[in-house]
Design a protein around this motif. Structure first.
Motif, mmCIF file in Angstrom:
data_model
loop_
_atom_site.group_PDB
_atom_site.id
_atom_site.type_symbol
_atom_site.label_atom_id
_atom_site.label_comp_id
_atom_site.label_asym_id
_atom_site.label_seq_id
_atom_site.Cartn_x
_atom_site.Cartn_y
_atom_site.Cartn_z
ATOM 1 N N ASP B 199 0.830 -1.174 0.023
ATOM 2 C CA ASP B 199 -0.081 0.118 -0.076
ATOM 3 C C ASP B 199 0.887 1.327 0.049
ATOM 4 N N PHE B 200 1.800 1.098 0.891
ATOM 5 C CA PHE B 200 2.839 2.442 0.916
ATOM 6 C C PHE B 200 3.544 2.542 -0.474
ATOM 7 N N ALA B 202 2.681 1.611 -3.230
ATOM 8 C CA ALA B 202 1.646 2.439 -4.516
ATOM 9 C C ALA B 202 1.833 3.941 -4.318
ATOM 10 N N GLN B 203 2.049 4.695 -3.272
ATOM 11 C CA GLN B 203 2.121 6.150 -3.127
ATOM 12 C C GLN B 203 3.393 6.909 -3.372
ATOM 13 N N ILE B 204 4.088 5.810 -3.740
ATOM 14 C CA ILE B 204 5.464 6.427 -4.137
ATOM 15 C C ILE B 204 5.778 6.400 -5.671
ATOM 16 N N ASP B 205 6.180 7.683 -6.278
ATOM 17 C CA ASP B 205 6.509 7.522 -7.640
ATOM 18 C C ASP B 205 7.968 6.672 -7.942
ATOM 19 N N GLY B 209 9.839 2.379 -5.643
ATOM 20 C CA GLY B 209 8.841 2.616 -4.511
ATOM 21 C C GLY B 209 8.767 1.447 -3.527
ATOM 22 N N LEU B 227 5.371 12.548 1.996
ATOM 23 C CA LEU B 227 4.856 11.032 2.331
ATOM 24 C C LEU B 227 4.692 10.772 3.727
ATOM 25 N N ALA B 230 1.324 9.320 4.610
ATOM 26 C CA ALA B 230 1.404 7.726 4.163
ATOM 27 C C ALA B 230 2.188 6.913 4.870
ATOM 28 N N ARG B 231 3.224 7.268 5.327
ATOM 29 C CA ARG B 231 4.265 6.428 6.288
ATOM 30 C C ARG B 231 3.559 6.202 7.477
ATOM 31 N N SER B 233 0.246 6.113 8.275
ATOM 32 C CA SER B 233 -0.786 5.102 7.968
ATOM 33 C C SER B 233 -0.261 3.798 8.298
#
Lengths: 89, 774
Positions: B199-200, B202-205, B209, B227, B230-231, B233
């Motif tokens: 999940d994490f 997926a949010q990093i370009d 990632g 980030l 997101a981290r 979470s």
């Protein structure tokens, strides 16, 4: 057959004697210092055998086949649980 | 950070050449594999922006050519180690390479797999080399390479790189991996960790990632602002069912995976073999509480003696042969071609003479590099660091700082380069800054000339005193800087002690050659340029008609030196003794030219024919004479083992004169220009001020411009202060007031230096704190 078992007793690395086996319980000090041990494969739960020392320089220990020399400063910072040996069967 | 890496990308050997990077723990035999693959087709430079050596070379895989990059040894992609490990991390994370090749020591597989666990998360084509399978077998371990390959989904090649075993298979595997690259299989992490990472990530370009998700979770301080939420979470999700801190939980997952995988692929059996027993027995003596230090000193003495006594066997050959070719032969050719005297003198004497100087140093320096490479590969160097740690810590230095210091007695340049064995950046800078005070062999030629004239009865003691002063000043410098500008303590010692190994000759020779090549190319350029200038200055001067050819007493050298004489007056140099100052100015370029400069000046003043050596030249005879020095010097080898520096020559006037290289005119002029006290003050200055341009070049390369400029200023200041104090107190009765004034002046200057250094230290600590908070 010789078996080893972890004792509940907590000691510092400096309190063990040469030839002793143990498991690292905790590393006191900054996170940077713990990290330096971690990358060498030493973290809580790691088993080791004391090959040389403790003496004026520190200790040399064997962990998973790797010999690692630790200076005196670590002797009080690393808490360990000694392993006691007993014969089985 | 990325800038360095992008700059590094521009340094490909050739565009379009497939590139592989060798990575592995320190002591896993990575460099031996690199040497096997590339042979002599290697280039050594620096990684952009840092002083870490960048080694790359080309290798042939059948008809294909590839570029191989030997990255510094690394334990983890997630921090730890010095600047060299940071370079390797950045490269692996950010650079484009066709294949990453991890070299693993099969005898300690479980621990080596910890790095593999991180590398597979990079999701880049990977190949594993299972090196040292012989050592693993000696420990009673057999690793199933095929099972390991199946588990990880990447090719695995067993090797004994030290003996060249498995090279053919490696070449084939590399060719096949480059043609059809395979990505490694990700480990089956615990379900909650896998979900959090997924999940994490997926949010990093970007392509990395997944790896960055690991990094940010384990090292929260490296997480970018965008980030953080997101981290938090992901961390919350992971810690919902665990009381463990993430800094423990994540490494625990890797350790568990490595232990399980090792258990699956290692077929145990048998007992520890001879290599393990040998290591155990040797360590009992080498790391002995009381014997460890004497053994270390004996090993260093042996390296020193063999390098310098052995080097002396060939030194005269290199010296005389290069002088015959580059100076006399070249000068003769220039004369024959009708070149004017000043051109002959500048080109043959200046540039040729400078190159001759560098070439004559090849044997001792080359041998030092050879022995150092041997000691490093044998496993002794790590033990030496442990043995000396307690003693060196007292001046705030790590244990291995003593190794460069001893090398410094031979030459400061390899000593400064040798400080790379220190991974603590603070300890490394301190060690580098100590080296200029170690009395190198070049300074001995000057001591010899003065000892012959002024200290005939007690030359040995005076020279010993000078060596001792150098050591004291080096330790004082480390202590002073360690308490002020470079505050801090040597970090607690932790180092892997590899098993003792007989190093591969090929690997040792290649390593030594690479270091020697850097010395010859970089130092040669500097000395040749300075030699040219030094030969020009005595022949031209300012006249009423402008810059014209003049006699030496009216030359630029004389004019410049005379202008500087008042600065040296407090240490006893009189106005008409400007050649002594000229010698010091020349000596800043290279100590070897001090006596040469004095020779040149005194001969010119005496009206000698400087072109004689270029007029009648017998090149063949010169080369024959040079060759004859090898057996002659070899005969003296064993008698010199107890006296590698040649101090024994001090007891014999003729031998001393020969060793110093000074002519009888020079010695006569010295006797007229100095008293024993001013000679001692002059020698102390020679010992402590800038050793040579090459040393300063090496210093700049290793610790940067700022520290190089500091070293020059500090060295000259200390040299002047010590020489002045010796002269002033030696002549106290003649001018007590002046002595007190100079002493007070020096004390004030030292106080100001101390304050400035403390301020610099505070400034740096504040900056560090600010960076940590930011």
């Amino acid at each position: 057959m010789e078996q080893r078992q972890c004792t509940q007793e907590l000691r510092t690395l400096g309190q063990l004697s040469r030839g002793a086996c143990g498991i690292i319980h905790a590393v006191r000090g900054t996170s940077n210092e713990s990290k330096r041990l971690l990358v060498m494969g030493l973290r809580p739960g790691t088993a080791f055998t004391l090959l040389l020392g403790p003496d004026r320089r520190g200790v040399v220990l064997d962990s998973a086949g790797t010999r690692i020399a630790l200076g005196r400063e670590w002797l009080e910072q690393i808490q360990v649980r000694p392993l006691s040996s007993f014969e089985e069967g | 950070m990325a800038k360095h890496c992008h700059a590094a990308a521009g340094t490909r050997l050739a565009e379009g050449l497939p590139r592989i990077a060798l990575v592995g723990n320190p002591n896993c035999g990575k460099t031996t594999v690199y040497n096997l693959l590339t042979g002599t087709h290697q280039t050594v430079g620096n990684w952009p922006g840092v002083t870490v050596e960048r080694r790359s070379g080309s290798a042939r895989l059948g008809n294909e050519k590839i570029e191989v990059i030997d990255l510094p040894g690394i334990y983890s992609l997630l921090g730890g180690g010095g600047e060299d490990q940071a370079v390797a991390r950045r490269f692996l994370r950010d650079e484009e390479v066709e294949l990453i090749v991890q070299v693993l020591d099969a005898s300690t597989l479980e621990r080596q797999l910890l790095l593999t666990a991180e590398l597979v998360e990079l999701q880049r084509p990977l190949l594993l080399i299972l090196n040292m399978v012989d050592e693993a077998e000696d420990r009673g371990l057999r690793v199933d390479a095929q099972a390991l390959s199946l588990q990880l989904g990447v090719p695995v090649v067993p090797m004994v790189a030290r003996k060249g075993k498995g090279l053919r298979e490696l070449r084939m595997a590399l060719r096949s991996a480059l043609r059809s690259p395979s990505l490694p299989q990700r480990p089956a992490w615990p379900a909650d960790l896998e979900a959090a990472l997924h999940d994490f990530a997926a949010q990093i370009d970007g392509a990395r990632g997944r790896f960055l998700a690991w990094q940010y979770l384990e090292l929260p301080e490296s997480t970018p602002q965008a980030l953080l939420a997101a981290r938090a979470s992901a961390a919350q999700h992971l810690q919902a069912d665990s009381a463990e801190d993430l800094a423990d939980l994540l490494p625990a997952a890797r350790f568990t995976w490595a232990a399980r995988l090792a258990a699956q692929v290692i077929v145990s059996g048998g007992k520890a073999g001879w290599r393990q027993r040998l290591t155990r027995h040797l360590d009992r003596w080498i790391l002995h509480d009381w014997l460890g230090v004497p053994i270390f000193l004996a090993v260093l003495y042996l390296v020193f003696v063999v390098s310098f006594s052995g080097g002396n066997v060939f030194l005269d050959f290199f010296d005389q042969a290069s002088a015959a070719l580059l100076m006399h032969g070249f000068g003769h050719l220039l004369l024959l071609s009708g070149a004017p005297d000043w051109v002959v003198s500048s080109l043959a004497g200046g540039i040729g003479g400078g190159l001759n100087l560098v070439i004559s140093f090849i044997p001792p320096i080359g041998l030092t590099f050879l022995f150092l490479a041997f000691l490093e590969d044998s496993g002794y160097m790590a033990r030496a660091a442990y043995v000396m740690d307690r003693l060196m810590r007292r001046v705030g230095l790590p244990g291995n700082a003593l190794v460069p210091m001893v090398i410094g007695f031979g030459c400061n340049v390899p000593a400064i380069m040798g400080a790379r064995i220190i991974d603590d950046p603070r300890g490394r800078v301190l060690t580098v800054l100590m080296q200029p005070f170690m009395s190198c062999s070049a300074r001995l030629t000057i001591y010899m000339a003065f000892a012959v004239v002024f200290f005939r009865g007690n030359g040995g003691q005076v020279v010993f005193l000078l060596y001792l002063t150098g050591i004291v000043m080096a330790l004082f410098t480390a202590w002073l800087l360690g308490k002020t500008a470079l505050r801090g303590e040597a970090r607690p010692f932790v180092m892997e002690l590899p098993p003792y190994r007989l190093p591969s000759l090929r690997s040792v020779v290649l390593q030594a050659w690479q270091r020697l090549r850097i010395f010859i190319l970089r130092v040669g350029k500097v000395i040749a340029a300075i030699g040219f200038i030094l030969f020009l200055l005595p022949g031209i001067g300012w006249t009423s008609h402008g810059l014209r050819a003049t006699d030496i007493d009216h030359s630029l050298l004389a004019q410049g030196s005379e202008a500087l004489v008042p600065v040296f007056a407090p240490m006893g140099i009189e106005r008409d003794n400007w050649p002594a100052v000229a010698g010091l100015v020349a000596g800043a370029a290279a100590k070897e030219v001090v006596i040469g400069t004095l020779n040149g000046i005194y001969q010119r003043q005496a009206g000698g024919d400087l072109m004689a050596e270029y007029r009648q030249v017998d090149l063949l005879q010169g080369l024959r004479d040079a060759l004859a020095t090898i057996p002659e010097n070899a005969g003296k080898l064993f008698s010199s083992l107890g006296d590698p520096l040649g101090l024994g020559d001090l007891a014999n006037r003729d031998a001393s004169i020969a060793a110093s290289g000074a002519s009888s005119e020079t010695l006569g002029s010295l006797a007229q220009s100095f008293t024993p006290l001013t000679a001692l003050a002059y020698l102390l200055f020679v010992l402590l001020y800038v050793p040579c341009a090459s040393t300063m070049g090496a210093l700049r390369r290793e610790v940067g411009w700022g520290w190089m400029l500091f070293s020059i200023g500090y060295g000259i200041g200390m040299a002047w202060a010590v020489a002045t104090l010796v002269y002033q107190w030696g002549t106290y009765a003649a001018h007590p007031q002046a002595t007190w004034l100079w002493t007070a002046g020096i004390a004030v200057a030292l106080g100001i230096l101390l304050l400035a250094l403390r301020r610099q230290g505070r400034h740096q600590q504040n900056q560090l704190r600010f960076q940590e908070q930011g």
